[in-house]
Design a protein around this motif. Structure first.
Motif, PDB file in Angstrom:
ATOM      1  N   ASN A  90       0.933  -1.357   0.355  1.00 55.32           N
ATOM      2  CA  ASN A  90       0.070  -0.073  -0.163  1.00 55.32           C
ATOM      3  C   ASN A  90       0.903   1.075   0.057  1.00 55.32           C
ATOM      4  O   ASN A  90       1.387   1.432   1.519  1.00 55.32           O
ATOM      5  N   LYS A  91       0.805   1.883  -1.209  1.00 53.71           N
ATOM      6  CA  LYS A  91       1.588   3.438  -1.109  1.00 53.71           C
ATOM      7  C   LYS A  91       2.067   4.240  -0.586  1.00 53.71           C
ATOM      8  O   LYS A  91       3.255   4.515   0.364  1.00 53.71           O
ATOM      9  N   SER A  92       0.585   4.826   0.902  1.00 59.11           N
ATOM     10  CA  SER A  92       0.346   5.675   1.705  1.00 59.11           C
ATOM     11  C   SER A  92       0.663   5.439   2.469  1.00 59.11           C
ATOM     12  O   SER A  92       1.437   6.384   3.249  1.00 59.11           O
ATOM     13  N   GLU A  93       0.438   3.993   3.222  1.00 54.14           N
ATOM     14  CA  GLU A  93       1.262   3.562   3.933  1.00 54.14           C
ATOM     15  C   GLU A  93       2.370   3.206   4.326  1.00 54.14           C
ATOM     16  O   GLU A  93       3.125   3.282   5.089  1.00 54.14           O
ATOM     17  N   LEU A  94       3.463   2.468   2.557  1.00 57.10           N
ATOM     18  CA  LEU A  94       4.594   2.595   2.788  1.00 57.10           C
ATOM     19  C   LEU A  94       4.974   4.003   3.085  1.00 57.10           C
ATOM     20  O   LEU A  94       6.157   4.485   3.826  1.00 57.10           O
ATOM     21  N   GLU A  95       4.448   5.132   2.375  1.00 55.76           N
ATOM     22  CA  GLU A  95       4.916   6.702   2.409  1.00 55.76           C
ATOM     23  C   GLU A  95       4.730   6.825   3.896  1.00 55.76           C
ATOM     24  O   GLU A  95       5.875   7.959   4.651  1.00 55.76           O
ATOM     25  N   ASP A  96       4.439   6.527   4.935  1.00 56.18           N
ATOM     26  CA  ASP A  96       3.737   6.969   5.969  1.00 56.18           C
ATOM     27  C   ASP A  96       5.491   6.561   7.052  1.00 56.18           C
ATOM     28  O   ASP A  96       5.840   7.305   7.429  1.00 56.18           O
ATOM     29  N   ARG A  97       5.046   5.043   6.503  1.00 61.15           N
ATOM     30  CA  ARG A  97       5.846   4.697   7.429  1.00 61.15           C
ATOM     31  C   ARG A  97       7.979   5.274   7.614  1.00 61.15           C
ATOM     32  O   ARG A  97       8.533   4.909   7.890  1.00 61.15           O
ATOM     33  N   VAL A  98       7.756   5.061   6.030  1.00 63.18           N
ATOM     34  CA  VAL A  98       9.049   5.206   5.348  1.00 63.18           C
ATOM     35  C   VAL A  98       9.688   7.100   5.582  1.00 63.18           C
ATOM     36  O   VAL A  98      10.507   7.497   6.551  1.00 63.18           O
ATOM     37  N   GLN A  99       8.341   7.982   6.125  1.00 64.26           N
ATOM     38  CA  GLN A  99       8.575   9.078   6.861  1.00 64.26           C
ATOM     39  C   GLN A  99       9.070   9.296   8.414  1.00 64.26           C
ATOM     40  O   GLN A  99       9.840   9.534   9.022  1.00 64.26           O
ATOM     41  N   HIS A 100       8.310   8.314   8.687  1.00 65.26           N
ATOM     42  CA  HIS A 100       8.394   7.929  10.405  1.00 65.26           C
ATOM     43  C   HIS A 100       9.953   7.555  11.125  1.00 65.26           C
ATOM     44  O   HIS A 100      10.108   8.017  11.320  1.00 65.26           O
ATOM     45  N   SER A 101      10.231   6.346  10.252  1.00 66.17           N
ATOM     46  CA  SER A 101      11.156   6.208  10.021  1.00 66.17           C
ATOM     47  C   SER A 101      12.526   7.058   9.916  1.00 66.17           C
ATOM     48  O   SER A 101      13.703   6.942  10.452  1.00 66.17           O
ATOM     49  N   LEU A 102      12.136   8.124   8.784  1.00 64.56           N
ATOM     50  CA  LEU A 102      13.181   8.915   8.429  1.00 64.56           C
ATOM     51  C   LEU A 102      13.449   9.520   9.107  1.00 64.56           C
ATOM     52  O   LEU A 102      14.872  10.629   9.590  1.00 64.56           O
ATOM     53  N   LYS A 103      12.495  10.335  10.136  1.00 67.16           N
ATOM     54  CA  LYS A 103      12.467  11.056  11.282  1.00 67.16           C
ATOM     55  C   LYS A 103      13.674   9.893  12.768  1.00 67.16           C
ATOM     56  O   LYS A 103      14.060  11.501  13.376  1.00 67.16           O
ATOM     57  N   GLY A 104      12.548   9.201  12.351  1.00 64.84           N
ATOM     58  CA  GLY A 104      12.966   8.508  14.139  1.00 64.84           C
ATOM     59  C   GLY A 104      14.670   7.831  13.254  1.00 64.84           C
ATOM     60  O   GLY A 104      16.132   8.107  14.788  1.00 64.84           O
TER      61      GLY A 104
END
Lengths: 308, 267
Positions: free
Chosen positions: B132-146
Motif C-alpha cells: 500500500n503506497k500511502s502506508e509505505l509513505e507514512d512508514r518511510v517518513q516515520h523511519s526517516l524522522k526516527g
C-alpha cells in the motif's frame, strides 16, 4: 646533506630504469597493432571491395543466379530470426544457471565439477554443437532444418558465455549489499530479484550481446544442421500466422543466414559474386559492431545509477 | 565472570531482559571463535561489546541475527534466548529470516542499496509484503524522522542513497533498520567509517533510539562505549571477560585484564 653528485647518481639510476618503461611501451603498441591493423585491413578491404554493391536493392533482393540482382534479404531476415530464438533460449537458461551457481548452490565438489565443465564447454568446437544439434533437435525432437533448430544450437553454443558473464557480474556485487538485504529479512529469492539481478543486469547484458555477436557469425554448426544455401522466400514473420498453431510457423521455416550466404557466394567462380560476398561480409561485421556498440552503451546506461 | 553477572543482575533486578546468551559458543569450521558466553541484553538499554581486534565481538553480534547462516561451515553452540516469547534464536526450527525480521542490523560501512532514498527505507517493509503506497509513505517518513534524516532528504526522496554523505548514508541505513519496527537493533562499529561530526550525530541518535528499542553495539572506540552505553561487555580471545554497568566497568573494573584494556595499557 645530499651532495650534487649524489643527486646526479640518482638521476642516472632513474634514467636507466626508465629505459625499460620506454621499451615495454613500444613493445606493447606493436603487439596491439598486430590485432588492430589486421582487423582494420580486413574490414577496409572488404568495405572497398563490396561498397559499390551495397544499395537498397541489395537488402531487398533474394539471391539470384545473376550476381547484380542477388541480394541478402533472406539471409539478414534469417539471421535476425535465428538470433531472436538464440537470445530467447540462452538468456533465461544462462542467467538462471549463473544465479543458481552464485546464490543458491552449496559450495562443494559437485559445484566445482560443474564449474570446470562450464568453462570447458566454452572451448568445445562449434561444429561439435552442430553434430549434437543435428541428432537432437533436427531428428530426435523432429524440429527439422528450421530456424528453431538453428537458434537452439547457437543458444547452446553461447550458453557458457552467458553463464560466465552472469556469474562475473554477480560476483562484482559487494557482499555487504547482499548482507544488507538478508539483514532486512529478505529471502534468497527476494535478494536475487530485488538486488542481485538489477545490479548485475549491465554485466549480464554485455555478456549476452558479446555471446550473440559470436553466434551471429557462426557457420559450421548451421551448415551441419542443414541450413539452405539458396532460398528465395521469407519465413513467416514471428507471431503472424493463424492462431493458435500458426503463431509458431516461423520457428519451423527453412532459412539461411548471413555467413552461409557469404560462403555460398565465395564458392562461385564469377568475380561479381566475390563482390557480393564482400558486401555481405561488410554488413555482417557492421551488425556485429552494432551489437558490441549496443553492449557498451547499455553497460554505461545501466551502471550510471549503481555505486556501492 | 559468573559472579560479576550475578552482582549486576541483582543491582538491576528491576530491568527486563530482552535477550540472553546461555553457554553460547561459535565455530568457524574447526576454529572456535567464541566459547561459553553467558550474558544478558537488557530491554531498551544500550549494551556495548568492546575488546581488541579478533576478540569475537562482531562474531557474537552477527550471531544474534543468524548472519553466519549465510556462509557454510559455521556452527553455533548453546542458546540465545529472546524474550518475551522465550525463543531460542539459534534453534534449528527457528527460521533465520524470522530472527532477522525481529532483529535488524546496521553495518560498519554504510551500505545503502543502489536505489532511491525512499526505496532503501521501504525495502524492509516490502519484504514484509507491504504494498500500500500511502502506508509505505507514512512508514518511510516515520523511519526517516526516527533516524534524524527526514529534514535533510524530504525534498529528494527519489535521489539515490549513494548521493548522500557518509553520515547521512549511515542514518539512511538506520532508518532502513528502524522501518520494520524491530525489537533489537545490532550496530557493528557503525561510526568507524565516519568523521567526528557524523559520529556525534549517530551517537546522539542511538541514545534517542533506546527509548523504543534494545540496542547492541560493537565498538572499537572506548570513549564511544563510555558515552552511549548502559552496559558494557569486555571480550578477549573468544571469551567474555567482564560484563557490567558501563560506569562500573570503566571506573572500577573487576578484572585486571579489563582495566589494562580500557586504560590503554594493551589492545
Amino acid at each position: 646533506m645530499m651532495q650534487t653528485q649524489d643527486i646526479q647518481a640518482i638521476r642516472d639510476i632513474i634514467r636507466r630504469a626508465k629505459r625499460w618503461d620506454a621499451f615495454f611501451g613500444v613493445l606493447g603498441i606493436l603487439a596491439l597493432m598486430v590485432g588492430v591493423l589486421t582487423f582494420m585491413t580486413l574490414f577496409v578491404d572488404m568495405a572497398i571491395q563490396g561498397m559499390g554493391r551495397i544499395d537498397a536493392n541489395f537488402f531487398t533482393n533474394f539471391p539470384s543466379r545473376r550476381a547484380e540482382h542477388a541480394g541478402i534479404l533472406s539471409a539478414w531476415v534469417g539471421t535476425l530470426l535465428v538470433m531472436l530464438v538464440t537470445g530467447l533460449a540462452a538468456v533465461p537458461l544462462g542467467v538462471a544457471a549463473g544465479v543458481y551457481l552464485e546464490e543458491y548452490a552449496p559450495k562443494n565438489w559437485l559445484t566445482d565439477v560443474i564449474e570446470i565443465n562450464i568453462t570447458n564447454l566454452a572451448g568445445v568446437p562449434s561444429i561439435v554443437y552442430g553434430l549434437l544439434a543435428l541428432g537432437l533437435f533436427v531428428y530426435q525432437f523432429g524440429f527439422g532444418q528450421s530456424i528453431l533448430s538453428a537458434g537452439l544450437t547457437l543458444a547452446l553454443l553461447i550458453l557458457p558465455v552467458v553463464i560466465v558473464a552472469t556469474r562475473e557480474a554477480i560476483r562484482a556485487i559487494p557482499q555487504i549489499i547482499r548482507e544488507g538485504s538478508y539483514a532486512c529479512g529478505a529471502t534468497t529469492w527476494q535478494t536475487v530479484k530485488d538486488h542481485i539481478l538489477p545490479y548485475s543486469s549491465a554485466g549480464i547484458l554485455t555478456g549476452v550481446i558479446i555471446g550473440m555477436a559470436r553466434a551471429i557469425g557462426e557457420t559450421a554448426p548451421i551448415i551441419t544442421i542443414g541450413a539452405l544455401t539458396f532460398i528465395a522466400f521469407l519465413p513467416p514473420l514471428p507471431f503472424t500466422g493463424v492462431p493458435p498453431a500458426g503463431l509458431l510457423d516461423w520457428l519451423f521455416a527453412p532459412f539461411t543466414v548471413m555467413p552461409i550466404q557469404m560462403f555460398n557466394w565465395t564458392s562461385r567462380p564469377e568475380a561479381a559474386f566475390q563482390t557480393n560476398a564482400a558486401a555481405a561480409g561488410f554488413i555482417l561485421v557492421l551488425m556485429t559492431l552494432a551489437m558490441n556498440g549496443t553492449a557498451i552503451w547499455l553497460r554505461y546506461r545501466l551502471r550510471k545509477n549503481i555505486t556501492w | 565472570m559468573n559472579n560479576a553477572t550475578a552482582s549486576n543482575a541483582s543491582a538491576h533486578a528491576n530491568l527486563a531482559i530482552k535477550a540472553e546468551c546461555r553457554n553460547f559458543g561459535f565455530h568457524y569450521g574447526d576454529f572456535q571463535a567464541l566459547k561459553d558466553i553467558n550474558m544478558p541484553v537488557y530491554d531498551k538499554k544500550v549494551t556495548a561489546l568492546i575488546g581488541p581486534s579478533g576478540c569475537g565481538k562482531s562474531t557474537l553480534l552477527r550471531s544474534f541475527n543468524r548472519m553466519h547462516d549465510l556462509y557454510p561451515g559455521n556452527r553455533y553452540q548453546g542458546e540465545i534466548i529472546m524474550q518475551p516469547d522465550n525463543t531460542n534464536l539459534l534453534a534449528q526450527e527457528v527460521d533465520p529470516i524470522e530472527v532477522r525480521m525481529r532483529i535488524s542490523m546496521v553495518f560498519q560501512k554504510p551500505n545503502p542499496f543502489p536505489k532511491s532514498i525512499f526505496e532503501n527505507v521501504a525495502y524492509s517493509l516490502r519484504v514484509r509484503g507491504m504494498t500500500n503506497k500511502s502506508e509505505l509513505e507514512d512508514r518511510v517518513q516515520h523511519s526517516l524522522k526516527g533516524a534524524a534524516l527526514w529534514n535533510e532528504v524530504k525534498h529528494r526522496l527519489n535521489d539515490l542513497g549513494a548521493n548522500l554523505s557518509g553520515g547521512q548514508q549511515q542514518r539512511l541505513c538506520i532508518a532502513r533498520a528502524l522501518a520494520a519496527d524491530p525489537e533489537i537493533i545490532l550496530f557493528d562499529e557503525p561510526t568507524s567509517a565516519l568523521d567526528p561530526i557524523a559520529t556525534a550525530s549517530i551517537e546522539e541518535l542511538i541514545t534517542e533510539l533506546k527509548e523504543k528499542v534494545t540496542i547492541l553495539i560493537v565498538t572499537h572506540n572506548m570513549q564511544q562505549a563510555a558515552r552511549i552505553s548502559d552496559f558494557t561487555a569486555y571480550m578477549y580471545i573468544g571469551e567474555l571477560v567482564e560484563f557490567g554497568v558501563t560506569d562500573q566497568v570503566f571506573v572500577k573494573p573487576q578484572k585486571k585484564q579489563t582495566e589494562d584494556y580500557i586504560t590503554g595499557r594493551f589492545g
